[in-house]
Design an enzyme around this catalytic site. Structure first.
Site, short mmCIF file in Angstrom:
data_model
loop_
_atom_site.label_atom_id
_atom_site.label_comp_id
_atom_site.label_asym_id
_atom_site.label_seq_id
_atom_site.Cartn_x
_atom_site.Cartn_y
_atom_site.Cartn_z
N HIS A 68 37.37 25.32 25.96
CA HIS A 68 36.10 25.72 26.60
C HIS A 68 34.90 24.95 26.05
O HIS A 68 33.80 25.06 26.59
CB HIS A 68 35.90 27.24 26.52
CG HIS A 68 35.31 27.76 25.24
ND1 HIS A 68 36.05 28.32 24.23
CD2 HIS A 68 34.03 27.79 24.82
CE1 HIS A 68 35.25 28.69 23.25
NE2 HIS A 68 34.02 28.37 23.59
N ASP A 114 43.30 28.17 24.79
CA ASP A 114 41.97 27.56 24.66
C ASP A 114 42.04 26.43 23.62
O ASP A 114 41.45 26.52 22.54
CB ASP A 114 40.97 28.65 24.25
CG ASP A 114 39.53 28.24 24.42
OD1 ASP A 114 39.28 27.10 24.87
OD2 ASP A 114 38.65 29.05 24.08
N SER A 208 32.97 28.09 17.98
CA SER A 208 34.11 27.87 18.88
C SER A 208 34.79 26.55 18.60
O SER A 208 34.13 25.54 18.36
CB SER A 208 33.66 27.88 20.33
OG SER A 208 33.56 29.19 20.78
N GLY A 209 36.11 26.58 18.65
CA GLY A 209 36.88 25.36 18.42
C GLY A 209 37.19 25.14 16.96
O GLY A 209 38.02 24.30 16.61
N1 ARG Z 1 32.60 31.27 22.35
C1 ARG Z 1 31.75 31.06 21.21
C2 ARG Z 1 31.41 29.58 21.09
O1 ARG Z 1 31.46 28.88 22.06
C3 ARG Z 1 32.30 31.61 19.93
C4 ARG Z 1 33.08 32.84 20.10
C5 ARG Z 1 33.40 33.53 18.87
N2 ARG Z 1 32.76 34.80 18.91
C6 ARG Z 1 33.09 35.81 18.14
N3 ARG Z 1 32.38 36.88 18.22
N4 ARG Z 1 34.12 35.74 17.33
O2 ARG Z 1 30.96 29.12 20.06
#
Ligand code: ARG
Length: 252
Positions: A68, A114, A208-209
């Site tokens: 993503h 992902d 993320s990632g």
């Molecule tokens: N989707 C988010 C990003 O693009 C991070 C998700 C992690 N969130 C969490 N509450 N653990 O950076």
């Protein structure tokens, strides 16, 4: 000058925050303890540092990140290694991305698989790489992996500085018991549910990632959550062992 002032404000906030933990609720991590931690920056980032996503070095010229994270043009990404404070470009090294592979089973409906594997235009030679976890039984309640990232601290720590936090594996049942997590696509076979039921410590936006590490192996990749560090809202990670042979086939 502006940066220096912001840094100072950051330090003051950190001190006054006191008991509040920093990722959210973590502590500072050094480049030497996490040499394989990669900041996947982007020239289109809202942040002047370029911060965009996390990633992890799994071969001298390969990084794993979240699928993503790959919604910009390939030419706008660059990997940064060895830079704990993203504002300090006197340290570390960067590499552009020459190839992007996104897991064929990834989709934005269920957010499963992902994973993306990116090829660096120039390898990070001599940097320790993190091996992939291949055993699906490694994801079980009670183990305590560590998440690393430059993501939001929600005021609990310096921004865009490498943080780490121990996040207990809560077991799949904790996340499958939450209807909205299931509706978002949480799947026991391909996700890891980690964090604190009481909240306070979690990955967050910008992480993320990035890597979830257990016993020197890449257990998971930061995928999603509902807000950050909220009670009853653990972090969701893509489970590396569930895709290990496919990921491995992309490493050479
Ligand atoms: N989707 C988010 C990003 O693009 C991070 C998700 C992690 N969130 C969490 N509450 N653990 O950076």
């Amino acid at each position: 000058m502006l940066k220096r002032a912001a840094l100072l404000v950051g330090v003051l906030l950190t001190v006054t925050a006191g008991a509040k933990p920093y990722v959210v609720g973590g502590t500072l991590a050094s480049v030497s303890e996490a040499p394989w931690a990669i900041a996947l920056n982007n020239t289109q980032s809202a942040s002047s540092s370029g911060r965009y996503c996390g990633a992890v070095l799994v071969a001298p010229n390969k990084i794993v990140t979240a699928a993503h994270c790959m919604d910009e043009a390939v030419s706008t990404y660059y990997a940064v290694q060895g830079r704990a404070d993203l504002a300090d470009d006197s340290t570390g090294q960067t590499a552009k991305i020459s190839k992007v592979w996104v897991h064929p089973k990834y989709n934005t409906k269920d957010n499963r698989y992902d994973f993306a594997v990116l090829t660096l235009a120039k390898p990070f030679v001599g940097v320790p790489v993190l091996p992939l976890e291949t055993r699906t039984r490694a994801d079980r309640a009670g183990v305590v992996p560590t998440v690393y990232g430059w993501g939001d601290t929600q005021g609990t720590g310096p921004d865009e500085t490498l943080q780490k936090a121990a996040v207990p594996d809560l077991g799949d049942s904790t996340c499958t018991a939450n209807q909205s997590y299931v509706a978002n696509g949480y799947a026991a076979a391909t996700n890891i549910c980690a964090g604190y039921v009481e909240g306070g410590i979690d990955a967050c936006q910008g992480d993320s990632g990035g890597p979830l590490v257990l016993n020197g192996r890449l257990l998971g990749v930061v995928s999603w959550g509902q807000d950050c560090a909220q009670p009853g809202k653990p972090g969701v990670y893509a489970e590396v062992a569930a895709a290990a042979p496919t990921l491995q086939s992309q490493l050479h």
